[in-house]
Design an enzyme around this catalytic site. Sequence first.
Site, PDB file in Angstrom:
ATOM      1  N   ASP A   1       4.078  -5.973  -1.042  1.00 33.08           N
ATOM      2  CA  ASP A   1       4.586  -6.599   0.182  1.00 33.08           C
ATOM      3  C   ASP A   1       4.204  -8.070   0.293  1.00 33.08           C
ATOM      4  O   ASP A   1       5.032  -8.921   0.623  1.00 33.08           O
ATOM      5  CB  ASP A   1       4.062  -5.863   1.428  1.00 33.08           C
ATOM      6  CG  ASP A   1       4.678  -4.470   1.567  1.00 33.08           C
ATOM      7  OD1 ASP A   1       5.830  -4.287   1.133  1.00 33.08           O
ATOM      8  OD2 ASP A   1       3.997  -3.582   2.109  1.00 33.08           O
TER       9      ASP A   1
ATOM     10  N   ARG B   1      -8.217  -5.166  10.223  1.00 30.82           N
ATOM     11  CA  ARG B   1      -7.125  -6.071  10.604  1.00 30.82           C
ATOM     12  C   ARG B   1      -7.526  -7.211  11.527  1.00 30.82           C
ATOM     13  O   ARG B   1      -7.162  -8.362  11.273  1.00 30.82           O
ATOM     14  CB  ARG B   1      -5.956  -5.277  11.206  1.00 30.82           C
ATOM     15  CG  ARG B   1      -5.310  -4.272  10.258  1.00 30.82           C
ATOM     16  CD  ARG B   1      -5.163  -4.779   8.875  1.00 30.82           C
ATOM     17  NE  ARG B   1      -4.304  -3.921   8.044  1.00 30.82           N
ATOM     18  CZ  ARG B   1      -4.152  -4.073   6.746  1.00 30.82           C
ATOM     19  NH1 ARG B   1      -4.805  -5.026   6.099  1.00 30.82           N
ATOM     20  NH2 ARG B   1      -3.354  -3.280   6.067  1.00 30.82           N
TER      21      ARG B   1
HETATM   22  N1  ARG Z   1      -2.515   4.847   9.468  1.00 26.03           N
HETATM   23  C1  ARG Z   1      -3.656   3.998   9.216  1.00 26.03           C
HETATM   24  C2  ARG Z   1      -3.769   2.984  10.298  1.00 26.03           C
HETATM   25  O1  ARG Z   1      -2.843   2.747  11.006  1.00 26.03           O
HETATM   26  C3  ARG Z   1      -3.610   3.413   7.835  1.00 26.03           C
HETATM   27  C4  ARG Z   1      -2.669   2.325   7.597  1.00 26.03           C
HETATM   28  C5  ARG Z   1      -2.654   1.960   6.162  1.00 26.03           C
HETATM   29  N2  ARG Z   1      -1.952   0.751   5.941  1.00 26.03           N
HETATM   30  C6  ARG Z   1      -1.334   0.508   4.819  1.00 26.03           C
HETATM   31  N3  ARG Z   1      -0.764  -0.647   4.716  1.00 26.03           N
HETATM   32  N4  ARG Z   1      -1.222   1.374   3.850  1.00 26.03           N
HETATM   33  O2  ARG Z   1      -4.814   2.408  10.481  1.00 26.03           O
END
Ligand code: ARG
Length: 412
Positions: free
Chosen positions: A14, A94
Amino acid sequence: MSKTVVLAYSGGLDTSVSIRWLNEKFGYDVVTLTLDLGQKDDFASIEKRAYQAGAVKHYTVDVKHEFVEHYVHPSIKANALYQGKYPLSTALGRPLIAKKLVEVAEYEGAEAVAHGCTGKGNDQVRFDVTVRALNPDLRVIAPVREFNMTRDEELEYAASMGIPIEHKSSVYSIDQNLWGRSIEGGPIEDPYVEPPQEAFEWVRPVEETPDKPVYVEVDFEGGVPIAVDGERMDSVKLIEHLNMVGGLNGVGIVDHLEDRLVGIKSREVYEVPAALLLIEAHRALEKSVLTRWELDFKTDVEKEWAWLVYSGLWVEPLRMDLEGFINATQTRVSGRARLKLFKGSFRVVGVSSENSLYRPALATYSSASSFDQKASVGFVELWGLQSRVANEVLGGNGKSGRSGKKAEQVLG
Ligand code: ARG
């Protein structure tokens, strides 16, 4: 003068195609920023790939300690598990990445920041909300979300542009840091399919774990883990160590259907050995040192805290307010928890603390007991008072003989 954007760059699909898009379709000079949150990547090769994909400048910054001390430790104090399962590993990373994006953008005089999130997940919310709270003048661009491309289309685009992609990134969508490894996509999109072994990197299959149990002692001070097996450890090393021990014993997999913020139910698989061990150990210690009232109230606070973090509201003052309460409870959360790990499962088998509210003289069934059993008579009388009156009003079986049943009917 050309405009600059700072892109959070992981080296994956990405963000690699994002470099090219920001350049071609938005006319930006792209500065890439890769943060080391303990994901054990080859940062030299990531930097190389950033330049190959078209970056004008690249930063690699080690934020492991900041991540642990300002994001992971508060989550341990909050026993934070979203929907009772997910230790928020991705969610905690994040806001830190967003904060660093803003710092580098301000330093570089950039007018925008960018990230590689799709429009289907939680991560876009976490990035956008945090950046906009920290610096409302920065534009936030999410090229993948804007072009609405599927993974296959992105792979095709990358190939046509000669953007180098690591092969393993083609099946699963992975996000990794010190606190966990999130696995999405590929075969596990079918919620009935057991995650294939190839999806895992941290946790050994139970079939290959040692045949003897392993004991681990974790010491906490003020709600924070400081030592393992009596040995004081650096905050980052301690988590790495427990990830290793847990993983070796098959401990640490979470596999559930998760409710995303945007309404999607999604199959999420995680490798989170240290997180599960530490939260369970921490919780056991709290049970020993906090009162029943504190524990009950804290459970509600924890749920709210986890929800705010999961839903991208790290910058929400309520999170800090909740931490005011949480931190006040943690001053007493010092002591040791002993864990037993064996073939994919674990439990706390012992806990000790100078601040423990456990009193052997009160709890014991032996003659050494100092508990006055007679005091219980009056207590029980009043404890059930209202329920007893209510049963009278309901006219049910509350009053002896009311049911009108004979002993034979009841017993037979
Ligand atoms: N579902 C988890 C969250 O929202 C993991 C997200 C994983 N992100 C990814 N880009 N694979 O925190």
